[in-house]
Design a protein around this motif. Sequence first.
Motif, PDB file in Angstrom:
ATOM      1  N   ASP A 162      50.762 -13.583 -11.143  1.00  0.00           N
ATOM      2  CA  ASP A 162      50.187 -12.760 -12.038  1.00  0.00           C
ATOM      3  C   ASP A 162      49.073 -13.318 -12.946  1.00  0.00           C
ATOM      4  O   ASP A 162      47.967 -12.881 -13.064  1.00  0.00           O
ATOM      5  CB  ASP A 162      51.047 -12.020 -12.939  1.00  0.00           C
ATOM      6  CG  ASP A 162      51.919 -11.210 -12.075  1.00  0.00           C
ATOM      7  OD1 ASP A 162      51.609 -10.700 -10.939  1.00  0.00           O
ATOM      8  OD2 ASP A 162      53.042 -10.909 -12.585  1.00  0.00           O
ATOM      9  N   ILE A 163      49.384 -14.636 -13.274  1.00  0.00           N
ATOM     10  CA  ILE A 163      48.378 -15.348 -14.356  1.00  0.00           C
ATOM     11  C   ILE A 163      47.073 -15.749 -13.578  1.00  0.00           C
ATOM     12  O   ILE A 163      45.923 -15.509 -14.067  1.00  0.00           O
ATOM     13  CB  ILE A 163      48.947 -16.475 -14.821  1.00  0.00           C
ATOM     14  CG1 ILE A 163      50.079 -15.933 -15.977  1.00  0.00           C
ATOM     15  CG2 ILE A 163      48.149 -17.532 -15.765  1.00  0.00           C
ATOM     16  CD1 ILE A 163      50.989 -17.166 -16.556  1.00  0.00           C
ATOM     17  N   ILE A 164      47.282 -16.297 -12.430  1.00  0.00           N
ATOM     18  CA  ILE A 164      46.132 -16.833 -11.676  1.00  0.00           C
ATOM     19  C   ILE A 164      45.246 -15.409 -11.337  1.00  0.00           C
ATOM     20  O   ILE A 164      43.988 -15.510 -11.644  1.00  0.00           O
ATOM     21  CB  ILE A 164      46.643 -17.529 -10.310  1.00  0.00           C
ATOM     22  CG1 ILE A 164      47.161 -18.570 -10.499  1.00  0.00           C
ATOM     23  CG2 ILE A 164      45.441 -17.572  -9.282  1.00  0.00           C
ATOM     24  CD1 ILE A 164      47.646 -19.345  -9.238  1.00  0.00           C
ATOM     25  N   LEU A 165      45.715 -14.327 -11.038  1.00  0.00           N
ATOM     26  CA  LEU A 165      44.930 -13.041 -10.687  1.00  0.00           C
ATOM     27  C   LEU A 165      44.311 -12.566 -11.946  1.00  0.00           C
ATOM     28  O   LEU A 165      43.172 -12.286 -12.051  1.00  0.00           O
ATOM     29  CB  LEU A 165      45.725 -12.203 -10.111  1.00  0.00           C
ATOM     30  CG  LEU A 165      46.114 -12.313  -8.474  1.00  0.00           C
ATOM     31  CD1 LEU A 165      47.284 -11.345  -7.917  1.00  0.00           C
ATOM     32  CD2 LEU A 165      44.906 -12.323  -7.639  1.00  0.00           C
ATOM     33  N   ASP A 166      45.050 -12.642 -13.001  1.00  0.00           N
ATOM     34  CA  ASP A 166      44.348 -12.305 -14.286  1.00  0.00           C
ATOM     35  C   ASP A 166      43.269 -13.040 -14.588  1.00  0.00           C
ATOM     36  O   ASP A 166      42.234 -12.681 -15.022  1.00  0.00           O
ATOM     37  CB  ASP A 166      45.501 -12.421 -15.553  1.00  0.00           C
ATOM     38  CG  ASP A 166      45.028 -11.623 -16.620  1.00  0.00           C
ATOM     39  OD1 ASP A 166      44.218 -10.608 -17.003  1.00  0.00           O
ATOM     40  OD2 ASP A 166      45.515 -11.986 -17.886  1.00  0.00           O
ATOM     41  N   LEU A 167      43.526 -14.432 -14.706  1.00  0.00           N
ATOM     42  CA  LEU A 167      42.395 -15.442 -14.753  1.00  0.00           C
ATOM     43  C   LEU A 167      41.049 -15.046 -14.072  1.00  0.00           C
ATOM     44  O   LEU A 167      40.128 -14.884 -14.129  1.00  0.00           O
ATOM     45  CB  LEU A 167      42.777 -16.644 -14.501  1.00  0.00           C
ATOM     46  CG  LEU A 167      43.771 -17.201 -15.766  1.00  0.00           C
ATOM     47  CD1 LEU A 167      44.244 -18.765 -15.174  1.00  0.00           C
ATOM     48  CD2 LEU A 167      43.290 -17.361 -17.125  1.00  0.00           C
ATOM     49  N   TRP A 168      41.456 -14.902 -12.662  1.00  0.00           N
ATOM     50  CA  TRP A 168      40.265 -14.662 -11.636  1.00  0.00           C
ATOM     51  C   TRP A 168      39.515 -13.350 -11.852  1.00  0.00           C
ATOM     52  O   TRP A 168      38.355 -13.173 -12.007  1.00  0.00           O
ATOM     53  CB  TRP A 168      40.965 -14.444 -10.326  1.00  0.00           C
ATOM     54  CG  TRP A 168      39.824 -14.466  -9.170  1.00  0.00           C
ATOM     55  CD1 TRP A 168      39.428 -13.421  -8.426  1.00  0.00           C
ATOM     56  CD2 TRP A 168      39.621 -15.677  -8.463  1.00  0.00           C
ATOM     57  NE1 TRP A 168      38.565 -13.830  -7.529  1.00  0.00           N
ATOM     58  CE2 TRP A 168      38.636 -15.252  -7.471  1.00  0.00           C
ATOM     59  CE3 TRP A 168      39.842 -17.108  -8.514  1.00  0.00           C
ATOM     60  CZ2 TRP A 168      38.039 -15.987  -6.773  1.00  0.00           C
ATOM     61  CZ3 TRP A 168      39.353 -17.749  -7.627  1.00  0.00           C
ATOM     62  CH2 TRP A 168      38.169 -17.479  -6.769  1.00  0.00           C
ATOM     63  N   VAL A 169      40.501 -12.058 -12.362  1.00  0.00           N
ATOM     64  CA  VAL A 169      39.749 -10.952 -12.619  1.00  0.00           C
ATOM     65  C   VAL A 169      38.891 -10.937 -13.753  1.00  0.00           C
ATOM     66  O   VAL A 169      37.675 -10.417 -14.042  1.00  0.00           O
ATOM     67  CB  VAL A 169      40.896  -9.811 -12.690  1.00  0.00           C
ATOM     68  CG1 VAL A 169      40.232  -8.664 -13.240  1.00  0.00           C
ATOM     69  CG2 VAL A 169      41.350  -9.381 -11.288  1.00  0.00           C
ATOM     70  N   SER A 170      39.453 -11.689 -14.745  1.00  0.00           N
ATOM     71  CA  SER A 170      38.620 -12.103 -16.290  1.00  0.00           C
ATOM     72  C   SER A 170      37.484 -12.924 -16.012  1.00  0.00           C
ATOM     73  O   SER A 170      36.729 -12.996 -17.093  1.00  0.00           O
ATOM     74  CB  SER A 170      39.613 -12.468 -17.198  1.00  0.00           C
ATOM     75  OG  SER A 170      40.795 -11.419 -17.340  1.00  0.00           O
TER      76      SER A 170
END
Length: 378
Positions: A162-170
Amino acid sequence: MPEYQLQIKQVVDYPRCRIYRQFVHRLMADRSIRTSGGSGLFYFTVLCSYANFRTSYRRIDGISYTIYPGEWVCTLKEVSQWFRTRFQCQALTVLEQLQKQHFITFHTLDRGNVIRYKICDWARHNTVLEYNAPCQKDTGFFFLPVSVVTDLISTSRCSEMDIILDLWVSAVYNDNQVQGSDLGPVVYFRNGTGNPLVAYTELAVRWGLSRATVGRVLKKLAALDYISLMSFPGRHGSVVYLKNYLSTMFEISDVMVDKEEVAMTLNIRLELPDESGSSQNTPSIEHEVIVSNELNSVSKSHIEIIIQKMAQILMAQGISCFGCPLSRYKLYPLSGDCREDLLPRVREQSTLCFGLSILCGNRQVTTFELTLSPIAEN
């Protein structure tokens, strides 16, 4: 001790983010990243990565299913493999939770062995094609609403996925309203400041984790080459840049991000020695520095230190002139018109605007614009 900082920008909002299917599938295959205890962002993103853009057909156990845009039909075993759950009933629980939150709708077929799911509001954020054709599931991209990401990570503790995807989307790249984004793809959580600096305390609240866990996860992702983590002293916080983002999103070469350059761009203070200090504390100058007599607002010794700092940064960017001992630096004030074009509120902020020319002998090689803002001492 006198201090200076660079002038910079502000911010925008982003309704949705482009995500490559191939990137999601690479994450799914990376067993070093944990999915347990997730908020649901990873699971929802995986489902989106398989959704159709146009009507197609799929045969499972001899039965042909028509699949419409925003939908997909698969076995429950496949879903369990995507989600990395030990039992299929756990994958079914994840689907039920996403349906309860109104992110998807689904129903079971063939005595519960086949799942047909649909992404809610798919057509609102992704183009729906009218013609029928098989859909490739490992290439192309889809759009994920930023609001959905925020809702999902707020529901529970975030997993490492989840953290990787949150960083990617942000991530934001080359946006003139977000500081540091011109240097590389920087993580910015759209808080209205335009500054990507963030504290571990803020990330802990965002992801539902402790500060220690946040630090451990970010260091792990940096070690796995997913991110470049830059921490600054005091209360400044940290900045996160994504690695392999440009090659994945735009198929262009990734860039190296220098911490010193990031510090200058993000207004990290540059401390200069006191004028009353002894001459032995003043760093030696390797190049000839020509300073205009009109620049009486900043001492020559301080200017030389600033230029040295700039030389280190620009040399890291491949400008070889800064490594040549024959180069000369010429610093001069910009005209009033230039200053107004560069910074409309320069008079209010007492910002100092300089022109910096690099000379090879008497020939001018290149020119830069430097802006400094004095910081009042408390």
